[in-house]
Structure formats: structure tokens, C-alpha cells
Design a protein around this motif. Structure first.
Motif, PDB file in Angstrom:
ATOM      1  N   LYS A   1      21.749   0.799  -9.855  1.00 47.60           N
ATOM      2  CA  LYS A   1      23.054   2.101  -9.324  1.00 47.60           C
ATOM      3  C   LYS A   1      22.890   3.114  -8.543  1.00 47.60           C
ATOM      4  CE  LYS A   1      26.198   1.307 -13.278  1.00 47.60           C
ATOM      5  NZ  LYS A   1      26.686   1.827 -14.451  1.00 47.60           N
ATOM      6  N   ALA A   2      21.465   3.313  -8.526  1.00 42.85           N
ATOM      7  CA  ALA A   2      20.470   4.178  -7.732  1.00 42.85           C
ATOM      8  C   ALA A   2      20.625   3.632  -6.580  1.00 42.85           C
ATOM      9  CB  ALA A   2      19.165   4.433  -8.707  1.00 42.85           C
ATOM     10  N   GLY A   3      19.885   2.340  -6.674  1.00 41.99           N
ATOM     11  CA  GLY A   3      19.870   1.802  -5.868  1.00 41.99           C
ATOM     12  C   GLY A   3      19.128   0.947  -4.750  1.00 41.99           C
ATOM     13  N   LEU A   4      18.252   0.634  -5.766  1.00 40.25           N
ATOM     14  CA  LEU A   4      16.467  -0.218  -5.860  1.00 40.25           C
ATOM     15  C   LEU A   4      17.499  -1.711  -6.392  1.00 40.25           C
ATOM     16  CD1 LEU A   4      15.601   2.175  -7.424  1.00 40.25           C
ATOM     17  CD2 LEU A   4      13.917   1.523  -7.829  1.00 40.25           C
ATOM     18  N   HIS A   5      16.754  -2.551  -5.696  1.00 39.36           N
ATOM     19  CA  HIS A   5      17.384  -3.488  -5.170  1.00 39.36           C
ATOM     20  C   HIS A   5      16.331  -5.071  -5.742  1.00 39.36           C
ATOM     21  CE1 HIS A   5      19.752  -3.075  -2.461  1.00 39.36           C
ATOM     22  NE2 HIS A   5      18.941  -2.310  -1.866  1.00 39.36           N
TER      23      HIS A   5
ATOM     24  N   ASP B   1       0.636  -1.001  -0.014  1.00 38.66           N
ATOM     25  CA  ASP B   1      -0.258   0.076  -0.573  1.00 38.66           C
ATOM     26  C   ASP B   1       0.984   1.159   0.178  1.00 38.66           C
ATOM     27  OD1 ASP B   1      -2.247  -1.364  -0.048  1.00 38.66           O
ATOM     28  OD2 ASP B   1      -2.505  -1.622   2.149  1.00 38.66           O
ATOM     29  N   GLY B   2       0.531   2.254  -0.867  1.00 35.23           N
ATOM     30  CA  GLY B   2       1.294   3.455  -1.310  1.00 35.23           C
ATOM     31  C   GLY B   2       2.518   3.563  -1.747  1.00 35.23           C
ATOM     32  N   ALA B   3       2.548   2.481  -2.891  1.00 36.88           N
ATOM     33  CA  ALA B   3       3.840   2.215  -3.775  1.00 36.88           C
ATOM     34  C   ALA B   3       3.704   2.878  -5.031  1.00 36.88           C
ATOM     35  CB  ALA B   3       3.841   1.356  -3.445  1.00 36.88           C
ATOM     36  N   MET B   4       4.340   4.009  -5.579  1.00 35.28           N
ATOM     37  CA  MET B   4       4.911   4.114  -6.165  1.00 35.28           C
ATOM     38  C   MET B   4       5.643   3.672  -7.302  1.00 35.28           C
ATOM     39  SD  MET B   4       3.960   8.427  -5.076  1.00 35.28           S
ATOM     40  CE  MET B   4       4.043   8.828  -6.562  1.00 35.28           C
ATOM     41  N   SER B   5       5.861   4.341  -9.110  1.00 36.76           N
ATOM     42  CA  SER B   5       6.601   3.790 -10.321  1.00 36.76           C
ATOM     43  C   SER B   5       7.296   4.881 -11.001  1.00 36.76           C
ATOM     44  CB  SER B   5       5.334   3.031 -10.973  1.00 36.76           C
ATOM     45  OG  SER B   5       6.218   1.666 -11.611  1.00 36.76           O
TER      46      SER B   5
ATOM     47  N   ILE C   1      12.925  -0.107  -4.008  1.00 41.62           N
ATOM     48  CA  ILE C   1      13.396   0.714  -2.830  1.00 41.62           C
ATOM     49  C   ILE C   1      12.201   1.221  -1.743  1.00 41.62           C
ATOM     50  CG2 ILE C   1      13.185   3.223  -4.034  1.00 41.62           C
ATOM     51  CD1 ILE C   1      16.576   3.301  -2.570  1.00 41.62           C
ATOM     52  N   ASP C   2      12.852   0.780  -0.666  1.00 33.09           N
ATOM     53  CA  ASP C   2      11.721   1.121   0.733  1.00 33.09           C
ATOM     54  C   ASP C   2      12.075   2.189   0.832  1.00 33.09           C
ATOM     55  OD1 ASP C   2      10.017  -1.348   0.791  1.00 33.09           O
ATOM     56  OD2 ASP C   2      11.255  -2.385   1.281  1.00 33.09           O
ATOM     57  N   ARG C   3      11.198   3.360   1.402  1.00 34.01           N
ATOM     58  CA  ARG C   3      11.341   4.608   2.514  1.00 34.01           C
ATOM     59  C   ARG C   3      12.004   4.378   3.744  1.00 34.01           C
ATOM     60  NH1 ARG C   3       8.751   9.550   3.559  1.00 34.01           N
ATOM     61  NH2 ARG C   3       6.848   9.332   2.115  1.00 34.01           N
ATOM     62  N   PRO C   4      12.875   5.054   3.084  1.00 35.57           N
ATOM     63  CA  PRO C   4      14.118   5.122   4.310  1.00 35.57           C
ATOM     64  C   PRO C   4      12.968   5.427   5.577  1.00 35.57           C
ATOM     65  CG  PRO C   4      14.630   6.704   2.439  1.00 35.57           C
ATOM     66  CD  PRO C   4      13.273   6.172   2.074  1.00 35.57           C
ATOM     67  N   ILE C   5      13.748   4.405   6.938  1.00 36.91           N
ATOM     68  CA  ILE C   5      12.928   4.413   8.272  1.00 36.91           C
ATOM     69  C   ILE C   5      12.825   5.586   8.924  1.00 36.91           C
ATOM     70  CG2 ILE C   5      13.939   3.457  10.620  1.00 36.91           C
ATOM     71  CD1 ILE C   5      14.174   1.160   9.127  1.00 36.91           C
ATOM     72  N   GLY C   6      12.671   6.468   9.621  1.00 34.30           N
ATOM     73  CA  GLY C   6      12.736   7.450   9.957  1.00 34.30           C
ATOM     74  C   GLY C   6      12.100   8.901   9.504  1.00 34.30           C
TER      75      GLY C   6
ATOM     76  N   ALA D   1       6.878   2.813  -0.824  1.00 29.28           N
ATOM     77  CA  ALA D   1       7.871   2.410  -1.858  1.00 29.28           C
ATOM     78  C   ALA D   1       8.001   2.703  -3.351  1.00 29.28           C
ATOM     79  CB  ALA D   1       8.116   0.970  -1.807  1.00 29.28           C
ATOM     80  N   VAL D   2       8.992   2.416  -3.711  1.00 28.96           N
ATOM     81  CA  VAL D   2       8.931   2.261  -5.283  1.00 28.96           C
ATOM     82  C   VAL D   2       9.336   1.779  -5.839  1.00 28.96           C
ATOM     83  CG1 VAL D   2      10.272   3.499  -7.805  1.00 28.96           C
ATOM     84  CG2 VAL D   2       9.070   4.789  -5.122  1.00 28.96           C
ATOM     85  N   VAL D   3       8.783   0.973  -6.870  1.00 25.07           N
ATOM     86  CA  VAL D   3       8.841  -0.170  -7.533  1.00 25.07           C
ATOM     87  C   VAL D   3       8.679  -0.460  -9.370  1.00 25.07           C
ATOM     88  CG1 VAL D   3       7.233  -2.493  -7.613  1.00 25.07           C
ATOM     89  CG2 VAL D   3       6.795  -0.858  -5.308  1.00 25.07           C
TER      90      VAL D   3
END
Length: 192
Positions: A148-152, A90-94, A175-180, A130-132
Motif C-alpha cells: 500500500k506504501a508503493g513498494l513492490h 549499492d546505496g540501498a537502505m532498509s 522501491i527505487d529512488r524516484p528519477i530526478g 533504493a529501500v529494500v
């Protein structure tokens, strides 16, 4: 420095030129006539649909395009991923992206752009989680830029390709939203 702004109708001829470039046409497979560009990019430019089309600038010079959207606004897109076994929180973007200027490809700008737009997504869309990003397995420059941008890479999926000459094989990056960092609520004014 990479910046961006909302795409406007005056940008459509440039977008049409970029879509016609062989390195873009191979993966975007988009009609390039003025009518087709206006048809497909006009609603977002006028604010009539929920996606964002952003003109990318390098030191003030237009070089590319980013499309950003919430999966919740395009349930058919989310359903296709879910049917392929991909977790879309829920809340994911692309995002989708292109560097339209041929001489600027292969220089790391794609990864720099993706990093910047992902970081901006956390601020611009406080409820995003998250960005998927699905990408065709044969589009190595694109999925390498995501890495290279940090997505897995989180999945391999059978999805409808943008170009009918391709098979259905896709990698899915996340990539998930950073904690905090803040996660807003559905009533957050920034999300309306």
C-alpha cells in the motif's frame, strides 16, 4: 500527522511496553526487560552505531518505532540477501517498523508511516538508491502495508527469521529512488 524523532533513552520503557504487545512480539521476538531494551537500542540512541531508531508520533503522541539503516553498514545482512539471490543495489537502505499501540493497528497507519519514511529517506540520505525490505511471508499485515506504501515484491528468499518459530520464507519488497531526485556521493556531508 505522522512525524518522528530520534529515539532517546527516556523512550526505552515505552519501547519495552510495545515490544511486549502480542501483535509486536509475534514478529519482533525481542526481549523486553529494561536491560535488553537498553542493550539493543542504546547504541543507536547514543549515536554509537550507524542505524537510526526513530520514535514515531501521531499528532505528537508516540505510537511506534522505525529502524532505518544502510545495507553497507551491515554487510552480513546484505550478504544474506545476496546469498538468497536478492539484488541489493549499492546505496540501498532498509527499514523495519512497528505500530506499538494495539488500538491503532489495522487502520492504514503502517502504510502511511512507510510512505513517509521512504520519502524522507531520499532527502535524509542523498546517496540512497533504493529501500529494500524483507518480510516474513506469514506477516501479511506487514507486507500489505509495504504494498500500500508503493513498494513492490521483487523476490522470495530463504532468510533467517526474527522469530525461531517461523520458517525461512520471506518476501522482499523494494522501491527505487524516484528519477530526478538527487543521488549524493560518498563524501556527501549528509551521509557521514
Amino acid at each position: 500527522m505522522i512525524t518522528w524523532r530520534r529515539l532517546v533513552e527516556a523512550d526505552f520503557p515505552l519501547v519495552g511496553e510495545w515490544l511486549a504487545q502480542p501483535h509486536v512480539a509475534r514478529w519482533w521476538n525481542h526481549e523486553t526487560s529494561p536491560e535488553a531494551v537498553a542493550r539493543d537500542f542504546g547504541p543507536a540512541a547514543r549515536g554509537e552505531e550507524a542505524s537510526e531508531d526513530l520514535l514515531v508520533l501521531l499528532d505528537g503522541r508516540p505510537i511506534g518505532l522505525v529502524q532505518r539503516c544502510r545495507f553497507a553498514d551491515f554487510p552480513e545482512y546484505e550478504a544474506e540477501l545476496a546469498a538468497a539471490g536478492v539484488d541489493v543495489p549499492d546505496g540501498a537502505m532498509s527499514v523495519d517498523y512497528l505500530i506499538g499501540v494495539p488500538g491503532l493497528t489495522g487502520r492504514g497507519l503502517g502504510a502511511e508511516l512507510i510512505r513517509a519514511i521512504v520519502a524522507a529517506t531520499w532527502a535524509d540520505h542523498p546517496a540512497s538508491t533504493a529501500v529494500v525490505v524483507p518480510v516474513h511471508t506469514a506477516n501479511r499485515p506487514s507486507w500489505r502495508a509495504l504494498e500500500k506504501a508503493g513498494l513492490h515484491r521483487v523476490a522470495e528468499a530463504s532468510l533467517e527469521p526474527d522469530n525461531p518459530i517461523d520458517d525461512r520464507a520471506h518476501y522482499v519488497y523494494r522501491i527505487d529512488r524516484p528519477i530526478g531526485t538527487r543521488i549524493g556521493t560518498a563524501s556527501d556531508p549528509a551521509e557521514s
